[in-house]
Structures are given as C-alpha cells and as structure tokens.
Write a protein that holds these residues in place. Structure first.
Motif, short mmCIF file in Angstrom:
data_model
loop_
_atom_site.label_atom_id
_atom_site.label_comp_id
_atom_site.label_asym_id
_atom_site.label_seq_id
_atom_site.Cartn_x
_atom_site.Cartn_y
_atom_site.Cartn_z
N SER A 82 38.20 19.57 -72.12
CA SER A 82 37.14 20.24 -72.89
C SER A 82 35.81 20.22 -72.15
CB SER A 82 36.99 19.58 -74.27
OG SER A 82 38.16 19.77 -75.03
N THR A 83 35.54 19.14 -71.44
CA THR A 83 34.30 19.05 -70.66
C THR A 83 34.28 20.11 -69.57
OG1 THR A 83 34.03 16.69 -71.08
CG2 THR A 83 32.96 17.58 -69.12
N VAL A 84 35.38 20.22 -68.85
CA VAL A 84 35.45 21.18 -67.75
C VAL A 84 35.33 22.61 -68.26
CG1 VAL A 84 36.91 22.10 -65.91
CG2 VAL A 84 36.77 19.64 -66.27
N LEU A 135 31.43 23.07 -69.79
CA LEU A 135 30.30 23.04 -68.86
C LEU A 135 30.53 23.93 -67.65
CD1 LEU A 135 29.38 19.28 -69.25
CD2 LEU A 135 28.30 21.27 -70.30
N SER A 136 31.77 24.15 -67.25
CA SER A 136 32.02 25.13 -66.19
C SER A 136 31.81 26.54 -66.70
CB SER A 136 33.45 24.98 -65.65
OG SER A 136 33.62 23.75 -65.00
N GLY A 137 31.87 26.70 -68.03
CA GLY A 137 31.67 28.01 -68.64
C GLY A 137 30.22 28.36 -68.88
N ASN A 173 32.35 10.05 -74.25
CA ASN A 173 31.32 10.61 -75.12
C ASN A 173 31.05 12.08 -74.80
OD1 ASN A 173 30.95 8.27 -76.59
ND2 ASN A 173 29.20 7.56 -75.38
N LEU A 174 31.00 12.39 -73.51
CA LEU A 174 30.78 13.78 -73.12
C LEU A 174 31.95 14.65 -73.55
CD1 LEU A 174 29.09 15.90 -71.65
CD2 LEU A 174 30.22 15.21 -69.51
N GLU A 175 33.17 14.17 -73.37
CA GLU A 175 34.34 14.92 -73.78
C GLU A 175 34.35 15.15 -75.29
OE1 GLU A 175 38.38 16.64 -73.26
OE2 GLU A 175 36.40 16.69 -72.34
N HIS A 176 33.98 14.14 -76.05
CA HIS A 176 33.93 14.28 -77.51
C HIS A 176 32.91 15.34 -77.92
CE1 HIS A 176 32.72 13.18 -81.66
NE2 HIS A 176 34.00 12.88 -81.80
N ASP A 177 31.74 15.30 -77.27
CA ASP A 177 30.72 16.31 -77.57
C ASP A 177 31.21 17.71 -77.24
OD1 ASP A 177 29.03 14.33 -78.39
OD2 ASP A 177 27.67 14.43 -76.67
N CYS A 178 31.93 17.85 -76.14
CA CYS A 178 32.41 19.18 -75.75
C CYS A 178 33.53 19.66 -76.66
CB CYS A 178 32.87 19.16 -74.29
SG CYS A 178 31.51 19.01 -73.11
N ILE A 179 34.37 18.75 -77.13
CA ILE A 179 35.41 19.13 -78.10
C ILE A 179 34.75 19.65 -79.37
CG2 ILE A 179 37.17 18.21 -79.66
CD1 ILE A 179 38.00 16.32 -77.37
N LYS A 180 33.69 18.97 -79.81
CA LYS A 180 32.99 19.41 -81.01
C LYS A 180 32.35 20.77 -80.78
CE LYS A 180 29.87 17.70 -84.60
NZ LYS A 180 28.98 16.60 -85.03
N ILE A 214 29.33 17.48 -63.15
CA ILE A 214 30.58 18.23 -63.23
C ILE A 214 30.87 18.90 -61.89
CG2 ILE A 214 31.81 20.10 -64.40
CD1 ILE A 214 31.10 17.72 -66.21
N LEU A 215 32.09 18.78 -61.44
CA LEU A 215 32.55 19.55 -60.30
C LEU A 215 33.19 20.81 -60.87
CD1 LEU A 215 32.68 19.49 -57.25
CD2 LEU A 215 34.90 18.35 -57.40
N TYR A 216 32.58 21.94 -60.61
CA TYR A 216 32.91 23.21 -61.27
C TYR A 216 34.40 23.47 -61.35
CZ TYR A 216 33.12 28.20 -62.25
OH TYR A 216 33.42 29.41 -62.79
N ASP A 217 34.85 23.74 -62.57
CA ASP A 217 36.24 24.11 -62.84
C ASP A 217 37.23 23.06 -62.35
OD1 ASP A 217 38.01 25.87 -64.04
OD2 ASP A 217 38.41 26.98 -62.20
N HIS A 218 36.79 21.80 -62.35
CA HIS A 218 37.64 20.76 -61.78
C HIS A 218 37.60 19.46 -62.58
CE1 HIS A 218 39.81 18.52 -58.72
NE2 HIS A 218 38.87 17.59 -58.78
N GLY A 219 36.45 18.81 -62.64
CA GLY A 219 36.39 17.51 -63.30
C GLY A 219 34.99 16.97 -63.40
N VAL A 220 34.88 15.70 -63.78
CA VAL A 220 33.60 15.05 -63.98
C VAL A 220 33.55 13.75 -63.18
CG1 VAL A 220 34.41 13.86 -66.06
CG2 VAL A 220 31.96 14.15 -65.70
#
Length: 204
Positions: free
Chosen positions: A101-103, A106-108, A175-182, A153-159
């Motif tokens: 969800s983070t990728v 934030l890549s979007g 925490n970042l992943e939870h925020d992005c899921i929300k 963030i490494l674009y379209d890859h990971g954190v």
C-alpha cells in the motif's frame, strides 16, 4: 565484541522473519542491517529468504563495504545502507521492505495523507527514482534526503527506514503502511475528489 555481533545477528534474523510474517516483504525481498559499536555493519546476504535466515548467515562488513566475516554476498542494496550510515552518525539500523500500500500510494504521487487521517501523517515521504542514474550518484541522492528524513520511498519498489534499532525501523514502516492502507480505503470509497484536499468527516 563477539557478544555484540551475536546479538545483532539474532536481531536481524528476528526482524527479517517479522517483515515476512507481516506481509511487508515476500521471500528473498528486502534487507536489514545494524551498526555495531565499533562501526562495522552486519547485513543480510543477497538472495536469501528473510524468514529462514540463521545468525551464522549474517554478513559483517566494514564501513568501506569490505566483507569482514560471513559467506555469500552482502545485499545488493549495501551501498544505500553504507550511504545512510555515513550521512547519519546517529542511525544504528536500516531496514528495506516492500509494503504494497505504501508503494502504490506514494509512488502514485500522493503528497498528503492528513485529510483522511485526522492528524498529521508521516507523509510527505521523499520518493526517489533511480531509473537511469549511476549508482554512485543515486547514493548521493539517498544521503541528501536521509539527512532530514528517517524514511524514503524507492519509486515503484519499496521503502527504506532508519532508526535507533530494527524495532524502531519496523514501527516506522508499519505506521506508514497503515496510513497508506487507510488512504487507499478512503480513496476507494470517496473517489478521486479526495485529491482536492477537502476533509470528509467520515474519515476524521
């Protein structure tokens, strides 16, 4: 020093397993490292399943990247880890994961998660794209952003996350992943108008 390295190796194995169990990496993805009190760095080997690592599998390298102990090849992302440690003397751990969800978020191009969180978010998190960039130059970009951020963030890859220890890194990634899921859940329900930055009471 041997006791320090043994504990570091055990910690890396533990958190590698946690990353896998929490769905933040798949199989041989991701990498983790710890800085020892003497400045040497212990890091995961390249290509290995992080949930199956044993302490003896962890590789010790010098700040220059020279392998000091262990068999196999250090992570292919070793230059990023070394660059972060060099730039941030306060950092004792670095973790790279692939939270989906983070990728996606934030890549979007998502710049602000606050409208759906009802509080200041961990975002904005720097997003770097290493496509077509020489490795040495990209490490410098990593150092530039990490000087003021514990995450990027490494674009379209990971954190990548850095901190006092691997628990600190994991907390930041989760925490970042939870925020992005929300954020993605709100986007699916409300639609593209969420980009307008207008707050919706349903998500505050």
């Amino acid at each position: 020093m041997e006791q320090d390295s043994n504990k570091a190796a055990e910690s890396i194995c533990l958190f590698g397993k946690l990353l896998y169990e929490k769905g933040l990496i798949a199989g041989n993805q991701g990498n983790l490292s710890l800085r020892l009190p003497n400045g040497d760095i212990m890091i995961t080997p390249s290509g290995r399943h992080k949930a199956l690592l044993e302490p003896q599998d962890i590789i010790t390298i010098a700040p220059t990247g020279k392998t000091l102990a262990g068999t196999g090849k250090p992570s292919t992302d070793t230059p990023f880890h070394l660059g972060i440690y060099s730039q941030r003397p306060d950092v004792m751990a670095v973790c790279h994961a692939h939270p989906i969800s983070t990728v996606i978020s934030l890549s979007g191009g998502i710049e602000d998660l606050s409208s759906v969180l009802g509080r200041p978010a961990l975002s904005p998190v720097p997003v770097l794209d290493n496509s077509g960039i020489e490795p040495e130059k990209f490490v410098k970009e990593v150092q530039d952003v990490i000087s003021e951020n514990d995450l990027f963030i490494l674009y379209d890859h990971g954190v990548f996350a850095c901190g006092n220890n691997l628990e600190d890194c994991l907390i930041k990634i989760e925490n970042l992943e939870h925020d992005c899921i929300k954020w993605l859940t709100a986007f699916e329900i409300v639609g593209p108008e969420i980009y307008d930055g207008e707050e919706d009471e349903e998500f505050n």
